[in-house]
Each structure stands twice: as structure tokens, then as C-alpha cells.
Design an enzyme around this catalytic site. Structure first.
Site, PDB file in Angstrom:
ATOM      1  CB  SER A   1      -0.793  -0.181   1.464  1.00 17.07           C
ATOM      2  OG  SER A   1      -1.263   1.582   1.622  1.00 17.07           O
TER       3      SER A   1
HETATM    4  N1  LIG Z   1      -5.612   9.522   1.865  1.00 15.66           N
HETATM    5  C1  LIG Z   1      -5.051   7.438   2.846  1.00 15.66           C
HETATM    6  C2  LIG Z   1      -5.602   6.597   2.092  1.00 15.66           C
HETATM    7  C3  LIG Z   1      -5.430   5.331   2.724  1.00 15.66           C
HETATM    8  C4  LIG Z   1      -6.543   4.037   1.997  1.00 15.66           C
HETATM    9  O1  LIG Z   1      -6.471   4.646   1.146  1.00 15.66           O
HETATM   10  N2  LIG Z   1      -5.187   3.347   1.740  1.00 15.66           N
HETATM   11  C5  LIG Z   1      -5.642   1.940   1.555  1.00 15.66           C
HETATM   12  C6  LIG Z   1      -5.376   1.031   0.557  1.00 15.66           C
HETATM   13  S1  LIG Z   1      -3.727   2.011   0.156  1.00 15.66           S
HETATM   14  C7  LIG Z   1      -7.265   1.126   2.410  1.00 15.66           C
HETATM   15  O2  LIG Z   1      -7.283   1.529   3.177  1.00 15.66           O
HETATM   16  N3  LIG Z   1      -8.104   0.898   1.853  1.00 15.66           N
HETATM   17  C8  LIG Z   1      -9.366   0.129   2.170  1.00 15.66           C
HETATM   18  C9  LIG Z   1     -10.250   1.288   2.349  1.00 15.66           C
HETATM   19  O3  LIG Z   1     -10.429   2.405   2.208  1.00 15.66           O
HETATM   20  O4  LIG Z   1     -11.544   0.202   2.977  1.00 15.66           O
HETATM   21  C10 LIG Z   1      -3.747   7.862   3.716  1.00 15.66           C
HETATM   22  O5  LIG Z   1      -3.273   8.412   2.938  1.00 15.66           O
HETATM   23  O6  LIG Z   1      -3.710   7.462   4.672  1.00 15.66           O
END
Ligand SMILES: N[C@@H](CCC(=O)N[C@@H](CS)C(=O)NCC(=O)O)C(=O)O
Length: 193
Positions: free
Chosen positions: A11
Site C-alpha cells: 500500500s
Molecule cells: N489518504 C489515506 C489513504 C488510505 C487508503 O486509502 N488506504 C487504502 C490502501 S492503499 C485502504 O485502506 N483501502 C481500504 C479501504 O478504504 O477500505 C492515507 O494517506 O492514509
């Protein structure tokens, strides 16, 4: 003090936290989650982060999500000097500007490439198997991205779709490709610098 990091290795925002933690010199207790198994939507994890995203840290009972909030917190709390995040207001302002640019513009546009590629997974054009207004709107954007030397080749569906639209969109060369020459000049200047 051990800081827990809920993460997945691939990620991008998790890698941001891992890189920053190394540079700051803070040890993280890594807790890997498998998103495909829904390990980020369990009641326990939702208590830590109702937005069910990774990364999330827990520092002595204090939980925090959003990668850029996490890295500035880690620096503020554990940083040995301020070179990574200067205290001078003007220098810090510039670092913050770049962090917000990444959060608000650069990263989302990168992620959206994937959505576009997915839209094209099972169809020739973005909204089915015929050219629509959506293709014409998107191709004006994608062709501009390409002119600025952004490598689209990893996005196989976009690449295939892009060459198809170039062939079939009426007047493509005249009203979309030729006018990009001005941008091409700007882009080649940027490359030479
Ligand atoms: N803006 C957030 C983005 C976090 C994000 O979207 N992470 C993704 C993985 S890369 C995630 O957790 N996706 C699962 C979901 O949104 O349920 C950050 O920078 O921490």
C-alpha cells in the site's frame, strides 16, 4: 515505547509511513492486515479507524490514521532534529504544501488511473463497446497526461483504448492532437531542465 502500525506492504500510504519511520528513527510494531480478507473491517479495527483505511498507528492507546498526519505526528513526537519537517514557519509551510499536494492531487490522480483501467477491463470503450462522449472527454485528459511524459504503458487497457480512440474519434488529429503541440514544446523544455 512501541508504536503499532496496521498496514499492508504494497500500500503506497503505508510505505510512506514505513519510509518516514526509518528516516525519523522510530521502531514500529508491524501488524499486517489482509484487505482481501476484510481484516480492515472487523469491529476491533473499526474502533481504531472508522474509515477502515490503512495505515493506522496506535501509540500507547492513541490511534491515528491518514499517512501524512501519521508521519508528521511521528516526527513531532519522536524526531531527533527538525530537518525532515523544519520548524521554521516558511520552510514548514512549503513541506506542508507538498504534502497536501500529494494528498489532494497527485496520489488521487494516480489512483484514478487504476479506476479508468478497470472501467476498460471488459469493454472496448469506457462506457461499453461504442465510442461515447465519455471517451471524448477522457481522451482529452489522457492525451495531455501523455504529452507531459507520463508513462501510461503499465496501464494496458488504457493504452489499448487510447490508440483505438485516436483512430475512431472524428477529427482527432485536427482538434485534439495538433493543438497539443504547444504543450509538447513546454514538456520538452521541462525534460531538458
Ligand atoms: N489518504 C489515506 C489513504 C488510505 C487508503 O486509502 N488506504 C487504502 C490502501 S492503499 C485502504 O485502506 N483501502 C481500504 C479501504 O478504504 O477500505 C492515507 O494517506 O492514509
Amino acid at each position: 515505547m512501541v508504536v503499532d502500525l496496521y498496514y499492508a506492504p504494497a500500500s503506497p500510504p503505508c510505505r510512506t509511513v514505513l519510509l518516514a519511520a526509518k528516516a525519523i528513527g522510530v521502531d514500529l510494531n508491524l501488524k499486517e492486515l489482509d484487505l482481501r480478507k476484510g481484516e480492515h473491517t472487523t469491529p476491533e479495527y473499526l474502533k481504531l479507524n472508522p474509515q477502515h483505511t490503512i495505515p493506522t498507528i496506535v501509540d500507547n492507546g492513541y490511534s491515528l490514521s491518514e499517512s501524512r498526519a501519521i508521519i508528521t505526528y511521528l516526527q513531532n513526537k519522536y524526531g531527533k532534529n527538525d530537518s525532515l519537517y523544519p520548524k521554521d514557519p516558511k520552510q514548514r509551510g512549503l513541506v506542508d504544501q507538498r504534502l497536501y499536494f500529494d494528498a489532494a492531487s497527485l496520489y488521487p490522480s494516480f489512483v484514478n488511473h487504476y479506476f479508468l483501467d478497470t472501467f476498460l477491463e471488459n469493454s472496448e470503450f469506457v462506457a461499453g463497446n461504442q465510442l461515447t462522449l465519455a471517451d471524448l472527454s477522457l481522451v482529452a485528459t489522457v492525451s495531455t497526461i501523455e504529452v507531459f511524459n507520463h508513462d501510461l504503458s503499465p496501464f494496458k487497457n488504457i493504452t489499448r483504448w487510447f490508440s483505438k480512440v485516436k483512430q475512431v474519434a472524428p477529427g482527432y488529429d485536427e482538434v485534439n492532437d495538433k493543438p497539443l503541440d504547444g504543450f509538447r514544446k513546454i514538456a520538452s523544455g521541462l525534460t531538458k531542465k
